[in-house]
Write a protein that holds these residues in place. Sequence first.
Motif, mmCIF file in Angstrom:
data_model
loop_
_atom_site.group_PDB
_atom_site.id
_atom_site.type_symbol
_atom_site.label_atom_id
_atom_site.label_comp_id
_atom_site.label_asym_id
_atom_site.label_seq_id
_atom_site.Cartn_x
_atom_site.Cartn_y
_atom_site.Cartn_z
ATOM 1 N N GLN A 1 110.678 -0.587 74.736
ATOM 2 C CA GLN A 1 111.777 -1.486 75.046
ATOM 3 C C GLN A 1 112.070 -1.392 76.533
ATOM 4 O O GLN A 1 112.270 -0.294 77.072
ATOM 5 C CB GLN A 1 113.021 -1.136 74.250
ATOM 6 N N HIS B 1 120.490 -7.452 72.910
ATOM 7 C CA HIS B 1 119.420 -8.460 72.851
ATOM 8 C C HIS B 1 120.016 -9.859 72.764
ATOM 9 O O HIS B 1 119.515 -10.799 73.379
ATOM 10 C CB HIS B 1 118.514 -8.223 71.643
ATOM 11 N N LEU C 1 111.204 -6.285 73.955
ATOM 12 C CA LEU C 1 110.699 -5.296 73.008
ATOM 13 C C LEU C 1 109.279 -5.678 72.652
ATOM 14 O O LEU C 1 109.031 -6.757 72.129
ATOM 15 C CB LEU C 1 111.561 -5.244 71.746
ATOM 16 N N LEU D 1 113.299 -5.465 65.582
ATOM 17 C CA LEU D 1 114.084 -4.408 66.220
ATOM 18 C C LEU D 1 114.459 -3.309 65.232
ATOM 19 O O LEU D 1 114.452 -2.130 65.582
ATOM 20 C CB LEU D 1 115.331 -5.008 66.861
ATOM 21 N N HIS E 1 113.674 0.561 65.832
ATOM 22 C CA HIS E 1 114.792 1.502 65.954
ATOM 23 C C HIS E 1 114.670 2.634 64.939
ATOM 24 O O HIS E 1 115.004 3.784 65.242
ATOM 25 C CB HIS E 1 116.132 0.771 65.811
#
Length: 86
Positions: free
Chosen positions: A67, A43, A52, A13, A17
Amino acid sequence: DLGPDLIDFGADLADFHAILCENLSTRHGVAPVHSYAELATLHGLFPDNITLLVAQNAAGQVCGGVQVFHLNNHCSHTQYIAANDA
């Protein structure tokens, strides 16, 4: 054949991100609605409702992803899509 790109369901993640933030900042001068901490919390709270999916290059680096928030058994919402040139 997908070539060097691999799909990783257990995606990182943080890497996704970072790509998302860079894209939104560069292209639109904004930040994502959700911070990394908020997405990590979501999450954790809703592991069966948030997916994701990422693409990795041949070196194993995350180079993009999608996502998806699964709202119910009939509806899913794509929250974020982002990619870089890696």
